[in-house]
Scaffold this motif. Structure first.
Motif, short mmCIF file in Angstrom:
data_model
loop_
_atom_site.label_atom_id
_atom_site.label_comp_id
_atom_site.label_asym_id
_atom_site.label_seq_id
_atom_site.Cartn_x
_atom_site.Cartn_y
_atom_site.Cartn_z
N ILE A 6 26.50 40.10 24.96
CA ILE A 6 27.71 40.16 24.68
C ILE A 6 28.45 38.94 24.42
N ILE A 7 29.07 38.71 23.67
CA ILE A 7 29.90 37.46 23.24
C ILE A 7 31.37 37.69 23.88
N GLY A 8 31.55 37.27 24.76
CA GLY A 8 32.94 37.44 25.42
C GLY A 8 32.86 37.85 26.93
N ALA A 9 33.20 37.20 27.74
CA ALA A 9 33.34 37.60 29.36
C ALA A 9 34.53 38.12 29.59
N GLY A 10 35.48 38.66 28.99
CA GLY A 10 36.80 38.97 29.46
C GLY A 10 36.57 40.59 30.14
N SER A 11 37.42 41.29 30.32
CA SER A 11 37.49 42.46 31.31
C SER A 11 36.39 43.47 30.52
N PHE A 12 36.64 43.70 29.17
CA PHE A 12 35.89 44.80 28.47
C PHE A 12 34.37 44.12 28.14
N GLY A 13 34.20 43.11 28.03
CA GLY A 13 32.81 42.43 27.84
C GLY A 13 31.99 42.68 29.13
N THR A 14 32.80 42.50 30.44
CA THR A 14 32.23 42.51 31.56
C THR A 14 31.97 43.82 31.84
N ALA A 31 29.87 33.22 27.81
CA ALA A 31 31.07 32.91 28.28
C ALA A 31 31.63 31.64 27.58
N ARG A 32 32.86 31.25 27.29
CA ARG A 32 33.47 29.92 26.90
C ARG A 32 33.71 29.21 27.94
N GLU A 33 34.07 29.73 28.97
CA GLU A 33 34.51 29.19 30.41
C GLU A 33 33.24 28.96 31.28
N LYS A 34 32.96 27.72 31.55
CA LYS A 34 31.64 27.40 32.39
C LYS A 34 31.88 27.99 33.77
N ASP A 35 33.00 27.78 34.35
CA ASP A 35 33.16 28.50 35.81
C ASP A 35 32.67 30.04 35.75
N ILE A 36 33.12 30.80 34.65
CA ILE A 36 32.92 32.01 34.70
C ILE A 36 31.21 32.17 34.52
N VAL A 37 30.58 31.58 33.81
CA VAL A 37 29.11 31.41 33.58
C VAL A 37 28.64 31.07 35.15
N ASP A 38 29.05 30.30 35.74
CA ASP A 38 28.38 29.89 37.10
C ASP A 38 28.92 31.00 38.10
N ALA A 39 29.82 31.47 38.09
CA ALA A 39 30.20 32.71 38.97
C ALA A 39 29.27 33.75 38.93
N ILE A 40 28.96 34.16 37.56
CA ILE A 40 28.52 35.48 37.32
C ILE A 40 26.65 35.25 37.90
N ASN A 41 26.39 33.91 37.43
CA ASN A 41 24.88 33.64 37.82
C ASN A 41 24.62 33.62 39.33
N SER A 42 25.46 33.15 39.95
CA SER A 42 25.48 32.80 41.47
C SER A 42 26.03 33.80 42.33
N GLU A 43 27.24 34.47 42.16
CA GLU A 43 27.90 35.22 42.80
C GLU A 43 27.80 36.80 42.37
N HIS A 44 27.33 36.98 40.97
CA HIS A 44 27.40 38.24 40.37
C HIS A 44 28.76 38.91 40.17
N ARG A 45 29.77 37.90 40.03
CA ARG A 45 30.91 38.56 39.79
C ARG A 45 31.70 37.57 38.97
N ASN A 46 32.70 38.34 38.08
CA ASN A 46 33.48 37.51 37.07
C ASN A 46 34.83 37.05 37.94
N PRO A 47 34.97 35.57 37.90
CA PRO A 47 36.17 35.30 38.87
C PRO A 47 37.63 35.65 38.18
N ASN A 48 37.56 35.96 37.08
CA ASN A 48 38.77 35.86 36.15
C ASN A 48 39.26 37.33 35.70
N TYR A 49 38.12 38.22 35.67
CA TYR A 49 38.37 39.65 35.41
C TYR A 49 37.48 40.58 36.24
N LEU A 50 38.12 41.71 36.63
CA LEU A 50 37.48 42.78 37.12
C LEU A 50 36.73 42.12 38.36
#
Length: 336
Positions: A6-14, A31-50
């Motif tokens: 999935i290209i894009g880690a916004g709410s619908f992509g997630t 994801a374009r944003e590295k903080d989103i990548v890191d959070a999904i991989n370490s915390e299994h959550r998207n910090p910006n959406y859902l």
């Protein structure tokens, strides 16, 4: 099991990552944003959406496109519609042409008036056959999709094989996918309804009543069908999920970003202030410009779209455009 990026880690992509995982696929997110990548991989959550959604541990996120796109069966584009051309051009060199490309963002490109599948066809010329490109549209707010609430959508592609593959790969007991071969009709309905949702929000924000919203939705559907007819769409498509279905949910739901924009305008806020306060994209704003410009260029009557254009881009008071709409010359409801 299919490999899907999935290209894009916004709410619908997630949200779609949850659906595709439930359907038994191996899912990756770029994801374009590295903080989103890191959070999904370490915390299994998207910090910006859902933010409350816990993703399965085996869904991995990537910041590097080339790594993310190796050996994939399907690429799902969940970026905002106005960025699709740029993003798809960046990944073109990573593809070998066998991948199925699916657009889920809804919009009509400014200036070119292209739909999302048409943008992909143009950008991917020489790499991917048109037959490998499709879309997935329908009444599907991310907030409910992510929770695996019952949702029905439509897969449409330029070949029946690709349509069936999209249907098969996304289908789950709570995410039902219908097939449709009318790509342009599906895309027009799914895109233009966002303009109508802005109008519905204005009606709600200005407390103009249910009668006005019923009229807006009905006549808005008529405008969608009129545009579709000129572009070769099937009229029946607009009575389906990506026409009436998407129109209903987007014009009435509190989850709707486009309705929210309209609601705030109806309450007296300025568009620039609204946009600056949002962390998500309301696709209907840019689509309104595209569709209004297209209607003027082709001399196609789309009075609601043109009225919302005046509100958004010419700072005309919504009450003034409402008066213009209500005092137009008498018409037949259905011209035979």
């Amino acid at each position: 099991m299919r490999n899907v990026t999935i290209i894009g880690a916004g709410s619908f992509g997630t949200a779609l990552a949850m659906v595709l995982d439930t359907a038994g696929n191996k899912v990756q997110i770029w994801a374009r944003e590295k903080d989103i990548v890191d959070a999904i991989n370490s915390e299994h959550r998207n910090p910006n959406y859902l933010q409350d959604l816990e993703l399965p541990e085996h869904i991995k996120a990537y910041h590097d496109l080339e790594t993310c796109l190796q050996d994939q069966d399907m690429i799902v584009f969940a970026t905002p519609s106005h960025t699709l051309r740029e993003v798809s051009a960046k990944i073109k060199h990573c593809l070998d042409g066998h991948e199925i490309l699916v657009a889920v963002s809804k919009g009509i490109e400014n200036d070119t008036f292209m739909t999302m599948s048409q943008v992909l066809i143009e950008v991917m010329e020489g790499i991917t056959y048109e037959d490998n490109i499709g879309v997935l549209y329908g009444p599907s707010h991310a907030e409910e999709v992510a929770l695996l609430k019952p949702t029905t959508v439509v897969a449409a592609a330029y070949s029946s094989r690709t349509t069936r593959l999209i249907q098969e790969i996304f289908m789950t007991p709570m995410f039902r996918v219908y097939a449709n071969n009318d790509v342009i009709g599906v895309e027009i309905g799914g895109s233009v309804k966002n303009t109508m949702a802005i109008a519905a929000g204005i009606i709600d924000g200005a407390e103009l009543g249910d009668n006005a919203k019923a009229a807006l939705m009905t006549r808005g559907l008529h405008e969608m069908k009129r545009m579709g007819a000129v572009l070769g769409a099937h009229a029946d498509t607009f009575a389906g999920l990506t026409g009436m279905g998407d129109l209903i949910v987007t014009c009435t739901s509190t989850h709707s970003r486009n309705r929210s924009v309209g609601f705030r305008i109806g309450k007296g806020e300025k568009l620039d202030d609204i946009i600056n306060s949002m962390n998500m994209v309301a696709e209907g704003i840019k689509t309104t410009k595209s569709v209004r410009d297209w209607s003027v260029k082709n001399n196609i009557e789309m009075p609601i779209t043109c009225a919302i254009y005046k509100v958004l881009f010419e700072d005309v008071d919504p009450k003034d455009v409402l008066y213009e709409l209500m005092t137009r010359d008498p018409k037949e409801e259905i011209a035979i």
